[in-house]
Motif scaffolding. Structure first.
Motif, PDB file in Angstrom:
ATOM      1  N   THR A  27      -8.022  22.279  47.811  1.00 52.20           N
ATOM      2  CA  THR A  27      -8.040  21.032  48.652  1.00 52.20           C
ATOM      3  C   THR A  27      -7.168  19.964  47.945  1.00 52.20           C
ATOM      4  OG1 THR A  27      -9.743  22.200  49.655  1.00 52.20           O
ATOM      5  CG2 THR A  27      -9.844  20.223  50.461  1.00 52.20           C
ATOM      6  N   LYS A  28      -7.826  19.086  46.754  1.00 54.43           N
ATOM      7  CA  LYS A  28      -6.895  18.446  45.800  1.00 54.43           C
ATOM      8  C   LYS A  28      -5.728  18.428  46.148  1.00 54.43           C
ATOM      9  CE  LYS A  28     -11.621  17.735  43.672  1.00 54.43           C
ATOM     10  NZ  LYS A  28     -11.978  16.702  41.852  1.00 54.43           N
ATOM     11  N   ILE A  29      -4.956  19.586  46.054  1.00 53.40           N
ATOM     12  CA  ILE A  29      -3.452  19.340  46.235  1.00 53.40           C
ATOM     13  C   ILE A  29      -3.282  18.648  47.020  1.00 53.40           C
ATOM     14  CG2 ILE A  29      -1.031  21.254  45.873  1.00 53.40           C
ATOM     15  CD1 ILE A  29      -3.324  22.839  43.089  1.00 53.40           C
ATOM     16  N   THR A  30      -3.515  19.535  48.382  1.00 55.26           N
ATOM     17  CA  THR A  30      -2.881  19.197  49.677  1.00 55.26           C
ATOM     18  C   THR A  30      -3.106  17.550  50.039  1.00 55.26           C
ATOM     19  OG1 THR A  30      -4.742  19.335  50.710  1.00 55.26           O
ATOM     20  CG2 THR A  30      -3.222  21.397  50.535  1.00 55.26           C
ATOM     21  N   ALA A  31      -4.482  16.849  48.994  1.00 50.47           N
ATOM     22  CA  ALA A  31      -4.655  15.457  49.615  1.00 50.47           C
ATOM     23  C   ALA A  31      -3.580  14.766  48.587  1.00 50.47           C
ATOM     24  CB  ALA A  31      -5.858  15.267  49.370  1.00 50.47           C
ATOM     25  N   GLY A  32      -2.632  15.958  47.864  1.00 49.43           N
ATOM     26  CA  GLY A  32      -1.675  14.035  46.883  1.00 49.43           C
ATOM     27  C   GLY A  32      -2.551  13.103  45.971  1.00 49.43           C
ATOM     28  N   THR A  52     -10.642  14.268  55.161  1.00 50.28           N
ATOM     29  CA  THR A  52     -10.870  15.140  56.302  1.00 50.28           C
ATOM     30  C   THR A  52     -11.538  16.304  54.426  1.00 50.28           C
ATOM     31  OG1 THR A  52     -10.270  15.804  58.365  1.00 50.28           O
ATOM     32  CG2 THR A  52     -10.868  17.752  57.424  1.00 50.28           C
ATOM     33  N   GLN A  53     -10.175  16.802  53.561  1.00 52.41           N
ATOM     34  CA  GLN A  53     -10.387  16.876  52.697  1.00 52.41           C
ATOM     35  C   GLN A  53     -11.039  16.166  51.526  1.00 52.41           C
ATOM     36  OE1 GLN A  53      -7.918  15.865  53.907  1.00 52.41           O
ATOM     37  NE2 GLN A  53      -6.000  16.566  53.213  1.00 52.41           N
ATOM     38  N   ILE A  58     -16.736  18.148  48.544  1.00 54.72           N
ATOM     39  CA  ILE A  58     -17.995  17.556  48.742  1.00 54.72           C
ATOM     40  C   ILE A  58     -18.633  18.739  48.887  1.00 54.72           C
ATOM     41  CG2 ILE A  58     -19.801  15.798  49.160  1.00 54.72           C
ATOM     42  CD1 ILE A  58     -17.481  14.110  49.567  1.00 54.72           C
ATOM     43  N   LEU A  59     -18.683  19.596  50.221  1.00 48.09           N
ATOM     44  CA  LEU A  59     -19.004  20.767  50.180  1.00 48.09           C
ATOM     45  C   LEU A  59     -19.294  21.494  49.616  1.00 48.09           C
ATOM     46  CD1 LEU A  59     -21.134  21.341  52.629  1.00 48.09           C
ATOM     47  CD2 LEU A  59     -18.648  22.171  53.663  1.00 48.09           C
ATOM     48  N   MET A 110     -20.875   8.844  45.935  1.00 49.15           N
ATOM     49  CA  MET A 110     -20.425   7.832  46.540  1.00 49.15           C
ATOM     50  C   MET A 110     -18.704   8.404  46.845  1.00 49.15           C
ATOM     51  SD  MET A 110     -21.185   6.511  42.674  1.00 49.15           S
ATOM     52  CE  MET A 110     -22.376   5.661  42.219  1.00 49.15           C
ATOM     53  N   ASP A 111     -18.199   9.265  46.499  1.00 50.63           N
ATOM     54  CA  ASP A 111     -16.725   9.773  46.746  1.00 50.63           C
ATOM     55  C   ASP A 111     -16.733  10.937  48.409  1.00 50.63           C
ATOM     56  OD1 ASP A 111     -14.014  10.286  46.663  1.00 50.63           O
ATOM     57  OD2 ASP A 111     -13.981  12.405  45.941  1.00 50.63           O
ATOM     58  N   GLY A 112     -18.452  10.853  49.325  1.00 53.82           N
ATOM     59  CA  GLY A 112     -17.912  11.205  50.417  1.00 53.82           C
ATOM     60  C   GLY A 112     -18.164   9.898  50.455  1.00 53.82           C
ATOM     61  N   GLY A 113     -19.461   8.669  50.923  1.00 55.22           N
ATOM     62  CA  GLY A 113     -19.256   7.504  51.233  1.00 55.22           C
ATOM     63  C   GLY A 113     -18.074   6.974  51.389  1.00 55.22           C
ATOM     64  N   ALA A 114     -17.214   7.145  50.292  1.00 58.82           N
ATOM     65  CA  ALA A 114     -16.008   6.259  50.510  1.00 58.82           C
ATOM     66  C   ALA A 114     -14.856   6.700  52.251  1.00 58.82           C
ATOM     67  CB  ALA A 114     -15.010   6.259  49.701  1.00 58.82           C
ATOM     68  N   ALA A 115     -15.886   7.993  52.252  1.00 57.56           N
ATOM     69  CA  ALA A 115     -14.763   8.880  53.604  1.00 57.56           C
ATOM     70  C   ALA A 115     -15.405   8.811  54.214  1.00 57.56           C
ATOM     71  CB  ALA A 115     -14.965  10.822  52.969  1.00 57.56           C
TER      72      ALA A 115
END
Length: 243
Positions: A27-32, A52-53, A58-59, A110-115
């Motif tokens: 998933t991280k690879i697809t995010a760039g 979405t990624q 996170i999930l 925190m990362d989810g909060g940014a999303a």
């Protein structure tokens, strides 16, 4: 009542960790690559495009951490069953590992909060930047110190108890060294293109990935049965009569 086999669940949890790690990595690879933090509009656009990624990662990481708790509990049980005198060291391994799990989940929040900050509301680059930095520090040097402690004590437990092959202890010792090194050098700026920067590639290569490889290796070896020199119950075989 049936008691689950600790060796089997050590293996199951380790394999599950590998599966969810694969989902995260793909998933991280697809995010760039993330833009620089001072490029406000580019940062907002990237966060919107990859929200979405980020939620998927996170999930997946939440499930990964849940299985890590199972793994850590199983490893402690294997050691204490073979050598009860090592329980206090096994407790350090378990406690440091659980703390790493907690720190990682806070960082994920925190990362989810940014999303979530770009879903249905006007994005604020300063909020996104702050959340990303907080996540990077917790997932980086803070987590690396905890993993170094977990790995170092796990290496000692492996050599002392022989519940898993000696080479996994060597791997754990090397993992402790790489994590400690990263904890020291991993605060060199915020650029995603810098290997030694917070959140850079060095964090995954020197800290997180080696430790998860150790988890997988230990899990695979445990499902093969009792180690030579131990009873099926895990207790060491007596080599001589008591004096």
């Amino acid at each position: 009542m049936y008691t689950p086999d600790v060796r089997r669940w050590t293996g199951i949890s380790a394999i599950a960790v590998a599966v969810f790690l694969g989902i995260e990595g793909t998933t991280k690879i697809t995010a760039g690559d993330r833009p620089e933090l001072d490029e406000s509009q580019a940062l907002i656009d990237y966060t919107v495009a990859t929200s979405t990624q980020t939620i998927i990662v996170i999930l997946s990481d939440t499930f990964l951490m849940a299985f890590l708790i199972v793994f850590l509990a199983c490893f402690r049980q294997l050691v204490t069953k073979a050598r009860s005198d090592l329980q206090w060291i096994a407790d350090i391994t378990f406690g440091a590992g659980i703390t790493f799990v907690a720190v990682t989940l806070v960082g994920d929040a925190m990362d989810g909060g940014a999303a979530l900050a770009v879903m249905g509301i006007t994005p604020d680059a300063s909020v996104i930047r702050t959340l990303i930095l907080g996540h990077s520090i917790m997932f980086g040097s803070t987590g690396a110190v905890l993993l170094a402690l977990t790995s170092a004590t796990a290496a000692y437990l492996t050599f002392a108890s022989r519940v898993v092959p000696r080479w996994t202890g060597v791997l754990a010792a090397a993992t402790a060294g790489s994590n400690l090194a990263w904890a020291i050098v991993g605060l060199n700026g915020t650029s995603p293109n810098e290997f030694f920067a917070v959140g850079g590639a060095g964090n995954a290569i020197l800290a997180i990935f080696p430790w998860l490889v150790w988890v997988f290796c230990v899990g695979v070896t445990t499902v093969r049965g009792a180690r030579p020199g131990t009873h099926k119950s895990g207790a060491p075989l007596a080599t001589s009569a008591p004096r």
